[in-house]
Design a protein around this motif. Sequence first.
Motif, PDB file in Angstrom:
ATOM      1  N   TRP A  64       5.251  18.047   5.038  1.00  0.00           N
ATOM      2  CA  TRP A  64       5.942  17.792   6.278  1.00  0.00           C
ATOM      3  C   TRP A  64       5.878  16.366   6.340  1.00  0.00           C
ATOM      4  O   TRP A  64       7.005  15.876   7.010  1.00  0.00           O
ATOM      5  N   LEU A  65       4.943  15.668   5.722  1.00  0.00           N
ATOM      6  CA  LEU A  65       5.187  14.052   5.890  1.00  0.00           C
ATOM      7  C   LEU A  65       5.757  13.687   4.892  1.00  0.00           C
ATOM      8  O   LEU A  65       6.137  12.390   5.145  1.00  0.00           O
ATOM      9  N   GLY A  66       6.299  14.344   4.095  1.00  0.00           N
ATOM     10  CA  GLY A  66       7.292  13.704   2.926  1.00  0.00           C
ATOM     11  C   GLY A  66       6.344  13.351   1.814  1.00  0.00           C
ATOM     12  O   GLY A  66       7.236  12.789   0.723  1.00  0.00           O
ATOM     13  N   VAL A  67       5.356  13.569   1.565  1.00  0.00           N
ATOM     14  CA  VAL A  67       4.734  13.444   0.464  1.00  0.00           C
ATOM     15  C   VAL A  67       5.151  14.329  -0.639  1.00  0.00           C
ATOM     16  O   VAL A  67       5.036  15.535  -0.526  1.00  0.00           O
ATOM     17  N   LYS A  68       5.705  13.667  -1.635  1.00  0.00           N
ATOM     18  CA  LYS A  68       6.142  14.574  -2.929  1.00  0.00           C
ATOM     19  C   LYS A  68       4.945  15.023  -3.929  1.00  0.00           C
ATOM     20  O   LYS A  68       4.262  14.019  -4.663  1.00  0.00           O
ATOM     21  N   VAL A  69       4.558  16.193  -3.948  1.00  0.00           N
ATOM     22  CA  VAL A  69       3.787  16.694  -4.668  1.00  0.00           C
ATOM     23  C   VAL A  69       4.322  17.478  -5.952  1.00  0.00           C
ATOM     24  O   VAL A  69       5.023  18.387  -5.755  1.00  0.00           O
ATOM     25  N   PRO A  70       4.175  17.081  -7.177  1.00  0.00           N
ATOM     26  CA  PRO A  70       4.962  17.763  -8.176  1.00  0.00           C
ATOM     27  C   PRO A  70       4.662  19.380  -8.129  1.00  0.00           C
ATOM     28  O   PRO A  70       3.688  19.827  -7.881  1.00  0.00           O
ATOM     29  N   HIS A  71       5.755  20.057  -8.390  1.00  0.00           N
ATOM     30  CA  HIS A  71       5.697  21.546  -8.594  1.00  0.00           C
ATOM     31  C   HIS A  71       4.557  22.072  -9.505  1.00  0.00           C
ATOM     32  O   HIS A  71       3.723  22.881  -8.676  1.00  0.00           O
TER      33      HIS A  71
ATOM     34  N   CYS B  63      -9.306  16.530  -6.268  1.00  0.00           N
ATOM     35  CA  CYS B  63     -10.370  15.314  -6.559  1.00  0.00           C
ATOM     36  C   CYS B  63     -10.097  15.114  -8.092  1.00  0.00           C
ATOM     37  O   CYS B  63     -10.201  13.803  -8.250  1.00  0.00           O
ATOM     38  N   GLU B  64     -10.019  16.102  -8.901  1.00  0.00           N
ATOM     39  CA  GLU B  64      -9.783  15.818 -10.373  1.00  0.00           C
ATOM     40  C   GLU B  64      -8.527  15.103 -10.542  1.00  0.00           C
ATOM     41  O   GLU B  64      -8.426  14.297 -11.314  1.00  0.00           O
ATOM     42  N   GLN B  65      -7.511  15.585  -9.875  1.00  0.00           N
ATOM     43  CA  GLN B  65      -6.276  15.057  -9.968  1.00  0.00           C
ATOM     44  C   GLN B  65      -6.030  13.621  -9.610  1.00  0.00           C
ATOM     45  O   GLN B  65      -5.603  12.810 -10.118  1.00  0.00           O
TER      46      GLN B  65
ATOM     47  N   VAL C  72       0.853  -1.144   0.061  1.00  0.00           N
ATOM     48  CA  VAL C  72      -0.101   0.068   0.098  1.00  0.00           C
ATOM     49  C   VAL C  72       0.906   1.243   0.011  1.00  0.00           C
ATOM     50  O   VAL C  72       1.887   1.389   0.964  1.00  0.00           O
ATOM     51  N   SER C  73       0.868   2.147  -0.818  1.00  0.00           N
ATOM     52  CA  SER C  73       1.452   3.215  -1.072  1.00  0.00           C
ATOM     53  C   SER C  73       1.115   4.357  -0.118  1.00  0.00           C
ATOM     54  O   SER C  73      -0.030   4.285   0.149  1.00  0.00           O
ATOM     55  N   GLN C  74       1.951   5.149   0.230  1.00  0.00           N
ATOM     56  CA  GLN C  74       1.285   6.607   0.885  1.00  0.00           C
ATOM     57  C   GLN C  74       0.678   7.223  -0.269  1.00  0.00           C
ATOM     58  O   GLN C  74       0.614   7.069  -1.220  1.00  0.00           O
ATOM     59  N   ILE C  75       0.094   8.455   0.394  1.00  0.00           N
ATOM     60  CA  ILE C  75      -0.806   9.159  -0.491  1.00  0.00           C
ATOM     61  C   ILE C  75       0.254   9.638  -1.958  1.00  0.00           C
ATOM     62  O   ILE C  75       1.274   9.993  -1.808  1.00  0.00           O
ATOM     63  N   LEU C  76      -0.593   9.144  -2.726  1.00  0.00           N
ATOM     64  CA  LEU C  76       0.249   9.555  -4.425  1.00  0.00           C
ATOM     65  C   LEU C  76      -0.155  10.784  -5.113  1.00  0.00           C
ATOM     66  O   LEU C  76      -1.620  10.846  -5.137  1.00  0.00           O
ATOM     67  N   TYR C  77       0.898  11.575  -5.430  1.00  0.00           N
ATOM     68  CA  TYR C  77       0.649  12.703  -6.256  1.00  0.00           C
ATOM     69  C   TYR C  77       1.477  12.727  -7.536  1.00  0.00           C
ATOM     70  O   TYR C  77       1.120  13.441  -8.397  1.00  0.00           O
ATOM     71  N   ASP C  78       2.397  11.679  -7.692  1.00  0.00           N
ATOM     72  CA  ASP C  78       3.399  11.714  -8.655  1.00  0.00           C
ATOM     73  C   ASP C  78       2.971  10.237  -9.470  1.00  0.00           C
ATOM     74  O   ASP C  78       3.729   9.737  -8.983  1.00  0.00           O
ATOM     75  N   ALA C  79       2.424  10.422 -10.455  1.00  0.00           N
ATOM     76  CA  ALA C  79       2.019   9.123 -11.281  1.00  0.00           C
ATOM     77  C   ALA C  79       3.302   8.614 -11.681  1.00  0.00           C
ATOM     78  O   ALA C  79       3.511   7.504 -11.898  1.00  0.00           O
ATOM     79  N   ASN C  80       4.146   9.695 -12.357  1.00  0.00           N
ATOM     80  CA  ASN C  80       5.224   9.201 -12.911  1.00  0.00           C
ATOM     81  C   ASN C  80       6.184   8.460 -12.286  1.00  0.00           C
ATOM     82  O   ASN C  80       6.748   7.311 -12.543  1.00  0.00           O
ATOM     83  N   ALA C  81       6.513   8.729 -10.867  1.00  0.00           N
ATOM     84  CA  ALA C  81       7.323   7.851  -9.994  1.00  0.00           C
ATOM     85  C   ALA C  81       6.779   6.600  -9.682  1.00  0.00           C
ATOM     86  O   ALA C  81       7.234   5.744  -9.562  1.00  0.00           O
TER      87      ALA C  81
END
Length: 306
Positions: free
Chosen positions: A231-238, A255-257, A182-191
Motif C-alpha cells: 500500500w505504501l508503494g514499497v516494491k517487494v520482488p515477486h 530478517c534473513e532477507q 535515506v531510502s524507503q524500506i528496501l527489498y529490491d537490492a537490484n533496483a
Amino acid sequence: MDLVQTIRAGQGGFLLFGITPPKASTPPDKLRQITESTLARLEAADPDGVALYDIAEEQDRNPEARPFPFLPTLDPGDFCAQHLLAWQKPAVIYRAVGKYSEAQLAGWMREQPADQVMTVLVGASSSKQIGATSLSRAYDLRQEVRPDLLAGAVVIPERHTGRGDEHLRMLNKQEAGVCFFVSQILYDANAAKNLLADYADECEARGVAPKPVVFTLSVCGSVKTLDFLAWLGVKVPHWMQRDLRRAENTLDASCEQARMIASDMVQYGRRIGVPVGLNVESVSSRRVEIEAAVQLAVDLRPILQG
C-alpha cells in the motif's frame, strides 16, 4: 563514531535506528512508559544515531483502503527534545514539509543544535498534494537560515527502475544542499544497485563526490505487514513475496532477507566508491517485531565494520 562529522565528511559505515514518536493521544503515564522502552531499545540496538519519522496520512498515495489505520503522532522534534533527554547520540529528525508553514520550518531549524541534530526534508507523497511549504522552498529555507544544519533527502530505488532518473533527482537535491540520502524500506537490492551505479557514474561525469546513501531495512512479521508495504508503494520482488507468504516463520525469513540485502549494498557501495550507511526501521507495536528489529541492528554492525 561522531555521526554528524562522519556525514559532513561524506563517509559511510554508520548505523541508524528509525522509530515513530508515540501517538498524539497517548496519556502522560503511558508516554513515560513508552519513552523508557524506547530508550532501552536504543541502548540495546546501539546505533550511531536515531531517526525519528514525521508521519503524514498520505491517503492520496493510494486510493485503496489503508491496511492499518492512520493515527497522528507527537511531533518528532518535540518528542526527541522533551522526552529522549537521556539519548546522548545524534538524532535525524524527519520533516514532512507540507505540514508546516515557512515560518514554522525556519523557526524549528534555528533552534536545532547542529552538532546533535540533522534533518530529512520530505516532500508531498504525490503531485496532487498541495502543502504549506514545497520541498524546493524548504531546501532554500535551510540555506537561508541554518546552512550548518545537515539536511538529508529521501531516495527511492524502485522509482529509478520505472523512470530511470532517480540519480538525477539525487544530484539536483545535492546541489540544493542535501548531504545524505535515506531510502524507503528496501527489498529490491537490484533496483538499489542500478541506482547506485548510475549515481556513481553521474557524480564522476560532473566531477563531484557522491554523498552517503543510507539503505533502510525492516522486519516483516506478518502477511498484513506485507500488504501494508505494498500500500505504501514499497516494491517487494515477486519471489520474495512468495517466500515470505509461504515461510513457516515470516519474521525470521524477513530478517534473513534484510541481512543479505544489507551485506549486498554495503559491499557494492565499497566496490564502486559510494559511501553507504544502514538504517533499521522499527515502527511496529508488536513486541516480537520490536525485538527482531533490535537484533537486526546488532547483526548489521559487523557488516558495516567488515
